[in-house]
Design an enzyme around this catalytic site. Structure first.
Site, PDB file in Angstrom:
ATOM      1  CD  GLU A 117      -4.046  11.964  11.018  1.00  0.00           C
ATOM      2  OE1 GLU A 117      -4.217  11.318   9.969  1.00  0.00           O
ATOM      3  OE2 GLU A 117      -2.954  12.439  11.358  1.00  0.00           O
ATOM      4  CB  SER A 119      -7.012  13.075   8.328  1.00  0.00           C
ATOM      5  OG  SER A 119      -6.641  11.726   8.361  1.00  0.00           O
ATOM      6  CE1 TYR A 147      -9.836   8.453   6.436  1.00  0.00           C
ATOM      7  CE2 TYR A 147      -9.914  10.741   7.132  1.00  0.00           C
ATOM      8  CZ  TYR A 147      -9.195   9.622   6.780  1.00  0.00           C
ATOM      9  OH  TYR A 147      -7.823   9.682   6.758  1.00  0.00           O
ATOM     10  NE  ARG A 167      -2.637   8.748   0.353  1.00  0.00           N
ATOM     11  CZ  ARG A 167      -3.070   9.149   1.548  1.00  0.00           C
ATOM     12  NH1 ARG A 167      -3.442   8.269   2.458  1.00  0.00           N
ATOM     13  NH2 ARG A 167      -3.120  10.428   1.831  1.00  0.00           N
ATOM     14  CG  ASP A 186      -1.617  12.461  -0.775  1.00  0.00           C
ATOM     15  OD1 ASP A 186      -1.826  11.325  -1.244  1.00  0.00           O
ATOM     16  OD2 ASP A 186      -1.904  12.782   0.393  1.00  0.00           O
ATOM     17  CD  GLU A 213      -0.189  15.300   3.307  1.00  0.00           C
ATOM     18  OE1 GLU A 213      -0.298  14.511   4.264  1.00  0.00           O
ATOM     19  OE2 GLU A 213      -0.791  16.387   3.234  1.00  0.00           O
ATOM     20  CG  ASN A 243      -0.144  10.196   4.268  1.00  0.00           C
ATOM     21  OD1 ASN A 243      -0.570  10.783   5.240  1.00  0.00           O
ATOM     22  ND2 ASN A 243      -0.350  10.627   3.028  1.00  0.00           N
ATOM     23  N   GLY A 277      -3.946   5.194   5.776  1.00  0.00           N
ATOM     24  CA  GLY A 277      -5.177   4.603   6.272  1.00  0.00           C
ATOM     25  C   GLY A 277      -5.523   3.308   5.552  1.00  0.00           C
TER      26      GLY A 277
END
Length: 289
Positions: free
Chosen positions: A13, A136, A200, A239, A241, A253, A255, A259
């Site tokens: 990443e 990612s 992205y 964050r 999900d 998961e 984070n 990002g």
């Protein structure tokens, strides 16, 4: 106060980290902070933290050797202040399998999981295969039969894997800052899965915030994300999900260093609380300085 924004690294990443770090650095400089960027690679992964001068390490690192507790432990040894989660929360949240087990113990529902030894006995497809310690959507496979599943497991090598049922539903993400849920984003890729390219590449995904889901599901997913954040003793911004199917939520998961690029989700969801990108970087500095 001198701030060093560390970005890059040696994980898969790295590119996203560079974009995150650049956006954060530009924001800090615009606000008048004495900040500069440090790009990490295999040659300075250790020395960059020792040889540079800074009062605060602003970590814009993703993946292994950045988001998994190893850099955090180095900074602890050096006695340096840094942004984001500490060693334990970083290490645990980086391991999706371990995080899922913790989620289950605190009442947050997850998809059914399997081990490598189980695959011959799986009868319901599709099945998701992904690395336990990558982000990612790197290395993600959707398998529709045993042949594809075996191929995915073989292609993944000896890495620790998440093997779980594929739940087709609405993709949701929740930002949490300092223990407070910011809101919910619904993610709809225009083509296929919400993979690396969709994440992205501007224009490839539609983002709906606040997510137009039932009030019950909206409040429930915010509660679950907050429970995850607090149970793992995370700091700063996280964050989480989820998938929503038939009004039932499934945690995927979390984070620990989300990002912060022009297409990232945290800056989007933060607007629901009235926060700008500059607000996020400023609040982060103020919290960890």
């Amino acid at each position: 106060m001198k701030i060093a924004v560390f970005m890059g690294g040696i994980s898969s990443e790295k590119e996203v980290s560079m974009r995150t770090g650049t956006a954060i650095l530009n924001s800090l400089v615009k606000q008048g902070y004495d900040a500069y960027g440090v790009t990490l690679d295999k040659n300075n992964l250790l020395t960059a933290f020792i040889e540079n001068e800074y009062d605060l390490a602003y970590l814009a690192l993703h993946g292994e050797y950045g988001e998994d507790g190893r850099i955090q432990s180095l900074l602890d040894i050096l006695g340096k202040k840094y942004t984001g989660c500490g060693v334990t929360a970083s290490a645990v949240s980086m391991d999706k399998d371990l995080t899922k087990k913790i989620a289950q113990t605190v009442g947050v529902p997850t998809a059914k999981s399997y081990t490598r030894e189980d695959i011959e006995n799986i009868t319901e497809y599709p099945i998701v295969v992904k690395p336990a310690t990558e982000g990612s959507t790197v290395g993600l496979y959707i398998c529709h039969d045993l042949k594809e599943l075996k191929e995915a497991v073989k292609a993944s090598g000896d890495r620790d894997l998440i093997i779980e049922e594929f739940i087709k539903g609405e993709e949701l993400t929740v930002g949490v800052m300092d223990g407070e849920a910011l809101g919910v984003v619904k993610i709809t890729p225009k083509i296929g899965l919400y993979d690396y390219k969709s994440k992205y590449t501007a224009g490839m995904t539609e983002y709906e915030y606040p997510a137009k889901i039932s009030e019950k599901a909206y409040q429930e997913v915010m509660e679950y994300a907050t429970i995850i954040h607090n149970s793992l003793k995370m700091k700063g911004i996280s964050r989480s999900d989820f998938i929503l199917k038939d009004e039932k939520l499934y945690f995927l998961e979390v984070n620990s260093c989300p990002g912060m690029t022009e297409t990232s989700l945290i800056p989007k969801v933060a607007t629901l609380k009235g926060y700008t990108f500059d607000d996020l970087t400023r609040k982060t500095v103020e919290k960890f300085r």
